[in-house]
Design an enzyme around this catalytic site. Sequence first.
Site, PDB file in Angstrom:
ATOM      1  N   ARG A   1      25.347   0.897 -75.968  1.00 51.03           N
ATOM      2  CA  ARG A   1      25.831  -0.319 -76.623  1.00 51.03           C
ATOM      3  C   ARG A   1      24.765  -0.826 -77.613  1.00 51.03           C
ATOM      4  NH1 ARG A   1      27.127  -3.741 -71.337  1.00 51.03           N
ATOM      5  NH2 ARG A   1      25.302  -2.543 -70.706  1.00 51.03           N
TER       6      ARG A   1
ATOM      7  N   LYS B   1      20.500  -4.842 -73.189  1.00 51.01           N
ATOM      8  CA  LYS B   1      19.772  -4.724 -71.923  1.00 51.01           C
ATOM      9  C   LYS B   1      18.468  -5.517 -71.953  1.00 51.01           C
ATOM     10  CE  LYS B   1      21.962  -2.172 -69.007  1.00 51.01           C
ATOM     11  NZ  LYS B   1      22.552  -2.891 -67.847  1.00 51.01           N
TER      12      LYS B   1
ATOM     13  N   TYR C   1      20.922  -9.687 -71.951  1.00 55.70           N
ATOM     14  CA  TYR C   1      20.950  -9.669 -70.483  1.00 55.70           C
ATOM     15  C   TYR C   1      19.516  -9.537 -69.991  1.00 55.70           C
ATOM     16  CZ  TYR C   1      26.013  -8.710 -70.404  1.00 55.70           C
ATOM     17  OH  TYR C   1      27.373  -8.789 -70.538  1.00 55.70           O
TER      18      TYR C   1
ATOM     19  N   HIS D   1      18.594 -10.436 -66.091  1.00 58.30           N
ATOM     20  CA  HIS D   1      18.613 -10.158 -64.641  1.00 58.30           C
ATOM     21  C   HIS D   1      17.194 -10.195 -64.074  1.00 58.30           C
ATOM     22  CE1 HIS D   1      22.888  -9.255 -64.636  1.00 58.30           C
ATOM     23  NE2 HIS D   1      22.700  -8.495 -65.694  1.00 58.30           N
TER      24      HIS D   1
ATOM     25  N   GLU E   1      23.577 -13.491 -68.716  1.00 57.38           N
ATOM     26  CA  GLU E   1      24.269 -13.563 -67.416  1.00 57.38           C
ATOM     27  C   GLU E   1      24.268 -14.941 -66.793  1.00 57.38           C
ATOM     28  OE1 GLU E   1      21.480 -11.842 -67.940  1.00 57.38           O
ATOM     29  OE2 GLU E   1      20.007 -12.390 -66.422  1.00 57.38           O
TER      30      GLU E   1
ATOM     31  N   ASP F   1      41.907 -11.012 -51.405  1.00 59.53           N
ATOM     32  CA  ASP F   1      40.826 -11.941 -51.761  1.00 59.53           C
ATOM     33  C   ASP F   1      40.676 -12.979 -50.657  1.00 59.53           C
ATOM     34  OD1 ASP F   1      39.343 -12.507 -54.762  1.00 59.53           O
ATOM     35  OD2 ASP F   1      39.193 -14.089 -53.254  1.00 59.53           O
TER      36      ASP F   1
ATOM     37  N   VAL G   1      34.400  -7.078 -55.016  1.00 59.72           N
ATOM     38  CA  VAL G   1      34.037  -8.384 -54.455  1.00 59.72           C
ATOM     39  C   VAL G   1      32.719  -8.864 -55.047  1.00 59.72           C
ATOM     40  CG1 VAL G   1      35.192  -7.977 -52.250  1.00 59.72           C
ATOM     41  CG2 VAL G   1      32.778  -7.429 -52.490  1.00 59.72           C
TER      42      VAL G   1
ATOM     43  N   ALA H   1      31.495  -2.855 -57.241  1.00 57.64           N
ATOM     44  CA  ALA H   1      30.445  -3.799 -56.803  1.00 57.64           C
ATOM     45  C   ALA H   1      29.132  -3.095 -56.467  1.00 57.64           C
ATOM     46  CB  ALA H   1      30.946  -4.602 -55.601  1.00 57.64           C
TER      47      ALA H   1
ATOM     48  N   ASP I   1      26.738  -2.423 -58.279  1.00 62.16           N
ATOM     49  CA  ASP I   1      25.553  -3.046 -58.898  1.00 62.16           C
ATOM     50  C   ASP I   1      25.005  -4.185 -58.040  1.00 62.16           C
ATOM     51  OD1 ASP I   1      27.720  -4.703 -59.433  1.00 62.16           O
ATOM     52  OD2 ASP I   1      26.968  -5.310 -61.388  1.00 62.16           O
TER      53      ASP I   1
ATOM     54  N   VAL J   1      29.556   4.368 -60.073  1.00 62.24           N
ATOM     55  CA  VAL J   1      28.685   4.272 -61.250  1.00 62.24           C
ATOM     56  C   VAL J   1      28.296   2.799 -61.469  1.00 62.24           C
ATOM     57  CG1 VAL J   1      28.548   4.599 -63.749  1.00 62.24           C
ATOM     58  CG2 VAL J   1      29.595   6.360 -62.319  1.00 62.24           C
ATOM     59  N   ALA J   2      26.992   2.566 -61.576  1.00 65.44           N
ATOM     60  CA  ALA J   2      26.505   1.184 -61.613  1.00 65.44           C
ATOM     61  C   ALA J   2      26.670   0.533 -62.990  1.00 65.44           C
ATOM     62  CB  ALA J   2      25.045   1.138 -61.182  1.00 65.44           C
TER      63      ALA J   2
HETATM   64  N1  LIG Z   1      29.722  -1.234 -61.773  1.00 65.02           N
HETATM   65  C1  LIG Z   1      29.789  -1.869 -62.923  1.00 65.02           C
HETATM   66  O1  LIG Z   1      29.591  -1.295 -63.985  1.00 65.02           O
HETATM   67  C2  LIG Z   1      30.151  -3.318 -62.950  1.00 65.02           C
HETATM   68  C3  LIG Z   1      30.532  -3.950 -64.145  1.00 65.02           C
HETATM   69  C4  LIG Z   1      30.927  -5.294 -64.113  1.00 65.02           C
HETATM   70  C5  LIG Z   1      30.890  -5.992 -62.900  1.00 65.02           C
HETATM   71  N2  LIG Z   1      30.479  -5.350 -61.765  1.00 65.02           N
HETATM   72  C6  LIG Z   1      30.451  -6.015 -60.443  1.00 65.02           C
HETATM   73  O2  LIG Z   1      31.772  -6.183 -59.955  1.00 65.02           O
HETATM   74  C7  LIG Z   1      31.740  -7.187 -58.938  1.00 65.02           C
HETATM   75  C8  LIG Z   1      32.885  -8.168 -59.159  1.00 65.02           C
HETATM   76  O3  LIG Z   1      32.636  -8.908 -60.348  1.00 65.02           O
HETATM   77  P1  LIG Z   1      33.654 -10.032 -60.872  1.00 65.02           P
HETATM   78  O4  LIG Z   1      33.213 -10.382 -62.240  1.00 65.02           O
HETATM   79  O5  LIG Z   1      35.045  -9.618 -60.637  1.00 65.02           O
HETATM   80  O6  LIG Z   1      33.315 -11.226 -59.870  1.00 65.02           O
HETATM   81  P2  LIG Z   1      34.256 -12.496 -59.587  1.00 65.02           P
HETATM   82  O7  LIG Z   1      33.352 -13.553 -59.042  1.00 65.02           O
HETATM   83  O8  LIG Z   1      35.125 -12.790 -60.757  1.00 65.02           O
HETATM   84  O9  LIG Z   1      35.216 -11.987 -58.405  1.00 65.02           O
HETATM   85  C9  LIG Z   1      34.776 -11.677 -57.128  1.00 65.02           C
HETATM   86  C10 LIG Z   1      35.912 -11.989 -56.173  1.00 65.02           C
HETATM   87  O10 LIG Z   1      35.535 -11.470 -54.877  1.00 65.02           O
HETATM   88  C11 LIG Z   1      36.151 -12.345 -53.928  1.00 65.02           C
HETATM   89  N3  LIG Z   1      35.584 -12.079 -52.605  1.00 65.02           N
HETATM   90  C12 LIG Z   1      34.378 -12.450 -52.100  1.00 65.02           C
HETATM   91  N4  LIG Z   1      34.266 -11.983 -50.829  1.00 65.02           N
HETATM   92  C13 LIG Z   1      35.418 -11.310 -50.549  1.00 65.02           C
HETATM   93  C14 LIG Z   1      35.907 -10.610 -49.406  1.00 65.02           C
HETATM   94  N5  LIG Z   1      35.181 -10.510 -48.283  1.00 65.02           N
HETATM   95  N6  LIG Z   1      37.119 -10.043 -49.492  1.00 65.02           N
HETATM   96  C15 LIG Z   1      37.859 -10.129 -50.614  1.00 65.02           C
HETATM   97  N7  LIG Z   1      37.459 -10.801 -51.709  1.00 65.02           N
HETATM   98  C16 LIG Z   1      36.247 -11.369 -51.670  1.00 65.02           C
HETATM   99  C17 LIG Z   1      35.886 -13.724 -54.497  1.00 65.02           C
HETATM  100  O11 LIG Z   1      36.749 -14.684 -53.931  1.00 65.02           O
HETATM  101  C18 LIG Z   1      36.190 -13.491 -55.985  1.00 65.02           C
HETATM  102  O12 LIG Z   1      37.536 -13.783 -56.317  1.00 65.02           O
HETATM  103  C19 LIG Z   1      30.348  -7.826 -59.063  1.00 65.02           C
HETATM  104  O13 LIG Z   1      29.504  -7.282 -58.063  1.00 65.02           O
HETATM  105  C20 LIG Z   1      29.880  -7.405 -60.427  1.00 65.02           C
HETATM  106  O14 LIG Z   1      28.467  -7.397 -60.523  1.00 65.02           O
HETATM  107  C21 LIG Z   1      30.120  -4.048 -61.785  1.00 65.02           C
END
Ligand SMILES: NC(=O)c1ccc[n+]([C@@H]2O[C@H](COP(=O)([O-])OP(=O)(O)OC[C@H]3O[C@@H](n4cnc5c(N)ncnc54)[C@H](O)[C@@H]3O)[C@@H](O)[C@H]2O)c1
Length: 372
Positions: free
Chosen positions: A15, A75, A94, A96, A118, A198, A239, A268, A270, A298-299
């Site tokens: 990016r 980054k 970003y 972190h 972030e 959820d 989550v 999740a 990451d 993939v993170a």
């Molecule tokens: N791997 C990647 O490349 C990548 C990219 C973007 C985001 N992410 C990750 O994805 C994850 C989700 O991000 P988001 O933006 O959707 O967050 P978000 O806060 O919008 O949504 C998270 C949801 O999880 C729910 N939740 C919490 N505990 C729960 C449980 N025990 N059971 C069911 N639901 C539960 C919450 O109520 C919320 O609605 C984060 O960890 C984020 O860092 C990863």
Amino acid sequence: MKIGCPKEIKPQEFRVGMTPNAAQEAVARGHEVIIETGAGLGSGFDNDAYVAAGARIVDTAEEVFATADMIVKVKEPQAVERKMLREGQLLFTYLHLAPDPEQTHDLLASGCTAIAYETVTDSNGGLPLLAPMSEVAGRLAPQVGSWTLQKANGGRGVLMGGVPGVGPAKVVVVGGGVVGTHAAQVAAGMGADVTVLDRSLPRLRYLDDVFGGRFKNQYSTAGATAELIQSADMVIGAVLIPGAAAPKLITREQLSTMKPGAVLVDVAIDQGGCFETSKATTHADPIYEVDGIMHYCVANMPGAVARTSTIALGNATMPFMLALADKGWKQACQDDPHLLAGLNVHAGQLTYYAVGKALGIDVVSPAMVVKA
Ligand SMILES: NC(=O)c1ccc[n+]([C@@H]2O[C@H](COP(=O)([O-])OP(=O)(O)OC[C@H]3O[C@@H](n4cnc5c(N)ncnc54)[C@H](O)[C@@H]3O)[C@@H](O)[C@H]2O)c1
């Protein structure tokens, strides 16, 4: 203001911090934009596109850092980049910082002012500069999951939408936030039978109101998860508990209750991953198998679609970038408390409480810093 955008140097990062369109908007307001040669290539933007936008191309990152008043990136600055930051320079990217003491100390030592994507907020309590990447990862999850479901890749050999006479794949999405909603939309669009779990009733009400006819939703409990995964072809982990490691919602023992060749996509990852058997993988080697169940973990998923991700991120960062350039960081943060929430470091002082708590460093109130 002189706005500089270096080429990203973190491995596998394609990016770029500024699109030609963002550069053009900044130039039109009288700012000077300096782009390192080739910075946009990974996202499909060549030097000519930036020149046409009115930007100036320079040969090295050193020139970008030496010339610019504000550095716009994707980054967190790498060690070699942190050495080039100087007192009074503004960094918008970003960061972190909480798990990264080395970077935090270097930023403090540089004397720069750093605003982290972030932690910028919006009036709905959301994180508008994180959301675009969650949207991308969410929409990508069923796409990579369906590839993993193919027989040659170790999956069950099930087609997402089925065909007339053969039912669709069953997809369970755990977490119905930004990632989960976008994952569910795409999985449903591919014709799969989708259920979103959820823990938030307001969120489930919203999903029901808006998407009621397209996918089902259910309150998330250990029992509901255990039951649904038995018939699932794909489970997408989405989550987030802010500020905490992801809870482990599927144990290794439970894998034996799933169908052989079923797929777990742990977005999740990451935050440590929400399945016990998840471990971070890369785009070069994204999937692996545990007890007959395929895993994709993939993170940095948005990196797979760098062009879409760059444009999506640029759309979200541009208004803030322009406010910072037009007014200077202090006035822009005084005028917008959501941008002020992004202030993490200023002139050798930490200004973000969660980072200070995580790293045991004293914090100065950001409100005091902008008033000074
Ligand atoms: N791997 C990647 O490349 C990548 C990219 C973007 C985001 N992410 C990750 O994805 C994850 C989700 O991000 P988001 O933006 O959707 O967050 P978000 O806060 O919008 O949504 C998270 C949801 O999880 C729910 N939740 C919490 N505990 C729960 C449980 N025990 N059971 C069911 N639901 C539960 C919450 O109520 C919320 O609605 C984060 O960890 C984020 O860092 C990863």
